[in-house]
Design a protein around this motif. Structure first.
Motif: not given
Length: 196
Positions: A41-57, A99-106, A134-136
């Protein structure tokens, strides 16, 4: 460092999702234990919506990434409503409950813009279409358990809350004993979001 770009969840939405997560844990725990399946289970303080995974930098790459992200602008209101749950599995990645998101075009345009800007730095462009969620929980097994399917149906159409974002974050992920630890490296204001 391991990086990704994300949108953070408002506290009210985080609390709604955490409550649903607790209900789900109680409903499916016995069935999963009997089947030898473990959900992480993902901890609630880690809930977020990923826009882009970058990886190692590296540190040098971090500076260039931040410079590109500073140029990101919203074309309109970046918003979404979290409604319902989903579950999928495959042989390579195991299963994911979200959890499923209904997102704006923007919101989708924002993710695409970030992807294009970071591709200039040699960061691989996304091959799959952006699917906001959002991964639970995650599991290594690739079978969909009846208890999970029943829980997903029970929350069908359930409204967990809506968000209107005015900024996005560059996050670092560090693996620890209790799972991933996320920290915000920088926030970038979406100047047009509040006025759209």
């Amino acid at each position: 460092m391991r990086l990704f770009v994300a949108l953070e969840m408002p506290e009210a939405v985080r609390e709604n999702l955490a409550a649903a997560q607790q209900q789900l844990q109680k409903k499916v725990q016995k069935d999963l234990q009997a089947a030898g399946v473990e959900l992480r289970w993902v901890r609630p303080d880690n809930f977020h919506l990923t826009l882009k995974f970058i990886g190692q930098a590296s540190t040098a790459e971090l500076a260039a990434i931040m410079e590109e992200l500073q140029g990101v602008r919203a074309e309109g209101a970046v918003k979404a409503t979290i409604r319902g749950l989903g579950y999928a599995s495959n042989a390579k990645r195991g299963g994911v409950l979200w959890a499923t998101m209904e997102a704006s075009t923007f919101l989708k345009m924002l993710a695409a813009q970030i992807d294009r800007r970071l591709a200039r730095l040699g960061i691989s462009a996304e091959e799959r279409a952006f699917l906001p969620h959002l991964t639970l929980a995650r599991c290594k097994q690739n079978s969909v358990m009846p208890a999970i399917r029943a829980a997903v149906r029970e929350f069908e159409g359930h409204d967990f809350g809506s968000m209107l974002w005015e900024e996005f974050q560059l996050m670092e992920s560090r693996l620890g004993a209790g799972g991933s630890q996320y920290s915000t490296l920088a926030s970038f204001r979406l100047a047009k979001a509040a006025n759209a």
